[in-house]
Motif scaffolding. Structure first.
Motif, PDB file in Angstrom:
ATOM      1  N   MET A   1       0.841  -1.193   0.000  1.00 47.16           N
ATOM      2  CA  MET A   1       0.000   0.000   0.000  1.00 47.16           C
ATOM      3  C   MET A   1       0.876   1.243   0.000  1.00 47.16           C
ATOM      4  SD  MET A   1      -2.987   1.099   2.747  1.00 47.16           S
ATOM      5  CE  MET A   1      -4.117  -0.149   2.144  1.00 47.16           C
ATOM      6  N   ALA A   2       0.419   2.283  -0.749  1.00 45.79           N
ATOM      7  CA  ALA A   2       1.156   3.535  -0.810  1.00 45.79           C
ATOM      8  C   ALA A   2       1.198   4.199   0.557  1.00 45.79           C
ATOM      9  CB  ALA A   2       0.502   4.471  -1.831  1.00 45.79           C
ATOM     10  N   GLU A   3       2.194   5.070   0.758  1.00 46.25           N
ATOM     11  CA  GLU A   3       2.333   5.776   2.017  1.00 46.25           C
ATOM     12  C   GLU A   3       2.222   7.280   1.790  1.00 46.25           C
ATOM     13  OE1 GLU A   3       5.931   4.630   3.925  1.00 46.25           O
ATOM     14  OE2 GLU A   3       5.252   2.586   4.317  1.00 46.25           O
ATOM     15  N   LEU A   4       1.782   7.977   2.839  1.00 46.48           N
ATOM     16  CA  LEU A   4       1.644   9.421   2.791  1.00 46.48           C
ATOM     17  C   LEU A   4       2.790  10.085   3.551  1.00 46.48           C
ATOM     18  CD1 LEU A   4      -2.157  10.002   3.558  1.00 46.48           C
ATOM     19  CD2 LEU A   4      -0.986  10.487   1.404  1.00 46.48           C
ATOM     20  N   ALA A   5       3.234  11.227   3.051  1.00 47.44           N
ATOM     21  CA  ALA A   5       4.167  12.033   3.828  1.00 47.44           C
ATOM     22  C   ALA A   5       3.408  12.779   4.923  1.00 47.44           C
ATOM     23  CB  ALA A   5       4.898  13.016   2.925  1.00 47.44           C
ATOM     24  N   VAL A   6       2.264  13.359   4.553  1.00 47.33           N
ATOM     25  CA  VAL A   6       1.470  14.150   5.491  1.00 47.33           C
ATOM     26  C   VAL A   6       0.001  13.840   5.288  1.00 47.33           C
ATOM     27  CG1 VAL A   6       0.866  16.477   6.301  1.00 47.33           C
ATOM     28  CG2 VAL A   6       3.176  16.018   5.413  1.00 47.33           C
ATOM     29  N   ALA A   7      -0.695  13.547   6.386  1.00 46.38           N
ATOM     30  CA  ALA A   7      -2.148  13.388   6.378  1.00 46.38           C
ATOM     31  C   ALA A   7      -2.745  14.467   7.266  1.00 46.38           C
ATOM     32  CB  ALA A   7      -2.559  12.010   6.874  1.00 46.38           C
ATOM     33  N   ILE A   8      -3.741  15.178   6.742  1.00 41.20           N
ATOM     34  CA  ILE A   8      -4.356  16.293   7.464  1.00 41.20           C
ATOM     35  C   ILE A   8      -5.840  16.016   7.631  1.00 41.20           C
ATOM     36  CG2 ILE A   8      -4.870  18.773   7.413  1.00 41.20           C
ATOM     37  CD1 ILE A   8      -2.378  19.074   5.572  1.00 41.20           C
ATOM     38  N   VAL A   9      -6.325  16.122   8.865  1.00 39.77           N
ATOM     39  CA  VAL A   9      -7.749  15.943   9.155  1.00 39.77           C
ATOM     40  C   VAL A   9      -8.271  17.277   9.663  1.00 39.77           C
ATOM     41  CG1 VAL A   9      -9.473  14.687  10.503  1.00 39.77           C
ATOM     42  CG2 VAL A   9      -7.402  13.510   9.715  1.00 39.77           C
ATOM     43  N   ALA A  10      -9.167  17.912   8.888  1.00 39.58           N
ATOM     44  CA  ALA A  10      -9.683  19.240   9.221  1.00 39.58           C
ATOM     45  C   ALA A  10     -11.187  19.182   9.415  1.00 39.58           C
ATOM     46  CB  ALA A  10      -9.342  20.234   8.108  1.00 39.58           C
ATOM     47  N   ASP A  11     -11.712  20.152  10.170  1.00 37.58           N
ATOM     48  CA  ASP A  11     -13.143  20.125  10.455  1.00 37.58           C
ATOM     49  C   ASP A  11     -13.961  20.989   9.514  1.00 37.58           C
ATOM     50  OD1 ASP A  11     -12.460  22.664  11.365  1.00 37.58           O
ATOM     51  OD2 ASP A  11     -13.597  22.504  13.240  1.00 37.58           O
ATOM     52  N   ASP A  12     -13.306  21.724   8.604  1.00 39.40           N
ATOM     53  CA  ASP A  12     -14.053  22.434   7.564  1.00 39.40           C
ATOM     54  C   ASP A  12     -13.193  22.551   6.321  1.00 39.40           C
ATOM     55  OD1 ASP A  12     -12.333  24.620   8.055  1.00 39.40           O
ATOM     56  OD2 ASP A  12     -13.963  26.069   7.887  1.00 39.40           O
ATOM     57  N   LEU A  13     -13.819  22.961   5.218  1.00 41.02           N
ATOM     58  CA  LEU A  13     -13.140  22.901   3.926  1.00 41.02           C
ATOM     59  C   LEU A  13     -12.029  23.931   3.800  1.00 41.02           C
ATOM     60  CD1 LEU A  13     -12.868  21.707   1.116  1.00 41.02           C
ATOM     61  CD2 LEU A  13     -14.686  23.252   0.351  1.00 41.02           C
ATOM     62  N   THR A  14     -12.281  25.190   4.166  1.00 42.55           N
ATOM     63  CA  THR A  14     -11.221  26.181   4.018  1.00 42.55           C
ATOM     64  C   THR A  14     -10.034  25.854   4.918  1.00 42.55           C
ATOM     65  OG1 THR A  14     -12.365  27.637   5.597  1.00 42.55           O
ATOM     66  CG2 THR A  14     -12.734  28.048   3.251  1.00 42.55           C
ATOM     67  N   GLY A  15     -10.310  25.242   6.085  1.00 45.49           N
ATOM     68  CA  GLY A  15      -9.219  24.819   6.955  1.00 45.49           C
ATOM     69  C   GLY A  15      -8.371  23.737   6.325  1.00 45.49           C
ATOM     70  N   ALA A  16      -9.012  22.774   5.678  1.00 50.79           N
ATOM     71  CA  ALA A  16      -8.273  21.723   4.986  1.00 50.79           C
ATOM     72  C   ALA A  16      -7.423  22.309   3.869  1.00 50.79           C
ATOM     73  CB  ALA A  16      -9.249  20.688   4.430  1.00 50.79           C
ATOM     74  N   MET A  17      -7.976  23.277   3.167  1.00 52.30           N
ATOM     75  CA  MET A  17      -7.261  23.896   2.052  1.00 52.30           C
ATOM     76  C   MET A  17      -6.061  24.701   2.534  1.00 52.30           C
ATOM     77  SD  MET A  17      -8.908  23.363  -1.030  1.00 52.30           S
ATOM     78  CE  MET A  17      -8.818  24.843  -2.036  1.00 52.30           C
TER      79      MET A  17
END
Length: 388
Positions: A1-17
């Motif tokens: 399985m591929a691996e991620l360098a960074v995973a981000i979990v945000a509670d709204d869309l602009t925050g994720a962006m």
């Protein structure tokens, strides 16, 4: 399985962006999944990006519902062995900050390292207390948010109330405890913190906002890892401002004063929504009187319907969408059937940009309502009219 360098979990869309954008700006392949129901599809693809953010859309849910969504997202991302697991929270602590952090902590079995400061936007952390331009959070406009009022207590008090005692570490010191809150007064403090976190990958559940993600991006990518696309043309722009915060109002006022010819469409007024402007630069607002009588959700949906209608009048001429306010941005993209945004970088500090579902003919920019100086929209509008 591929691996991620960074995973981000945000509670709204602009925050994720805005949390993911600094990595894209430095050449990392970066994607933002706009809702949990699309996450499995994205991570199942062969072309997994290096940095992946997921919007759990949980800011306005109950604490238990928000915790469940965050736990599910973390459960899906952890098998990808992210070097950095980043729980993006609002820099002014709106939403279910404690419940979501504790849920991510249980899922990941990583220690909390919390620092939501964004010094570039005037948000600092001192003794575990958020300050905005030197004023305590509760005394600012953000402390009176209409839909999500932030807590007035410092972070240690909020976590202690839920049974977890977390010490506050002064800026610049090395955290050794299992869980810590780290003060930060400037970008240099966050850079030092980022270097120390990256030296122990997999140990921390990093909790913060755009300031800490910027520091992590700079420290993990000292030089761009790949070509960074130029910003999209600004001669065909649809600006939708759904945020009702004072900063967004000032930005709109500055824009309208500088570009008096800019057509304005009021989404919640039938006459305004029924007469879309033909100009290539437009501004969509909820209403001329801040849409009294409508809930935040009704305003977001009304804005989304209006934006969709305006797009339908320009077939084959998709404008750059500039969406301000997380609720409005999410409502618009959901209505357009978007699953993810392929990020390209930042147009300005706190302004993320990319392409809807990776389509180079569908550019988008987003901004949290309270981010940016008073003249930010004015600069966008002037660039639009100059090029147009």
């Amino acid at each position: 399985m591929a691996e991620l360098a960074v995973a981000i979990v945000a509670d709204d869309l602009t925050g994720a962006m805005d949390a993911a954008a600094p990595f894209a700006r430095r050449g990392a392949r970066t994607g933002v999944v706009i809702a949990p129901e699309h996450l499995a599809e994205v991570i199942g693809r062969d072309d997994l990006p290096e940095v992946l953010a997921i919007n759990t859309e949980s800011r306005h849910l109950s604490a238990s519902e928000a915790a469940a969504r965050v736990a599910e997202a973390c459960g899906a991302l952890l098998p990808l062995a992210p070097r950095v697991l980043f729980k993006k929270i609002d820099s002014t602590l709106r939403g279910n900050v404690v419940a979501e952090c504790l849920a991510a902590r249980r899922s990941s079995q990583r220690g909390l390292l919390i620092s939501p400061a964004v010094p570039a936007q005037g948000r600092t952390l001192h003794d575990g207390q958020v300050f905005v331009h030197g004023a305590p959070l509760a005394a600012t406009d953000y402390g009176r948010d209409a839909r999500s009022v932030p807590p007035v207590e410092p972070l240690p008090t909020l976590f202690a109330r839920q049974g977890l005692v977390i010490p506050v570490i002064p800026a610049g010191e090395m955290p050794n405890e299992t869980d810590v809150i780290v003060d930060a007064l400037n970008e240099a403090d966050l850079r030092v913190l980022a270097r120390r976190m990256l030296a122990t990958p997999g140990r921390w559940l990093v909790v913060g906002a755009a300031g800490l993600s910027e520091a992590l991006a700079v420290e993990s990518c000292p030089s761009p890892s790949g070509p960074v696309p130029p910003a999209p043309p600004l001669d065909n722009v649809l600006i939708a401002v759904g945020s009702r915060c004072d900063q967004a109002r000032r930005q709109v006022a500055c824009l309208c004063e500088a570009v008096p010819s800019l057509p304005i469409i009021h989404a919640m007024e039938k006459s305004g929504a029924a007469q879309p402007a033909a100009a290539r630069q437009k501004l969509v607002l909820p209403g001329s009187q801040s849409s009294p009588g409508y809930t935040s959700e009704q305003v977001a949906q009304g804005m989304a319907r209006c934006v969709e209608g305006l797009l339908d009048t320009q077939p084959g001429q998709a404008p750059l969408l500039f969406l301000t306010g997380g609720d409005t941005a999410m409502a618009v993209l959901a209505r357009l059937g978007v699953r993810q945004v392929e990020l390209a970088g930042e147009w300005a500090s706190g302004v993320a940009w990319g392409w809807l579902d990776g389509d180079r003919q569908r550019p988008i920019m987003t901004k949290a309502g309270g981010f940016g100086d008073d003249a930010l929209l004015m600069r966008l509008g002037q660039a639009s009219t100059t090029r147009g």
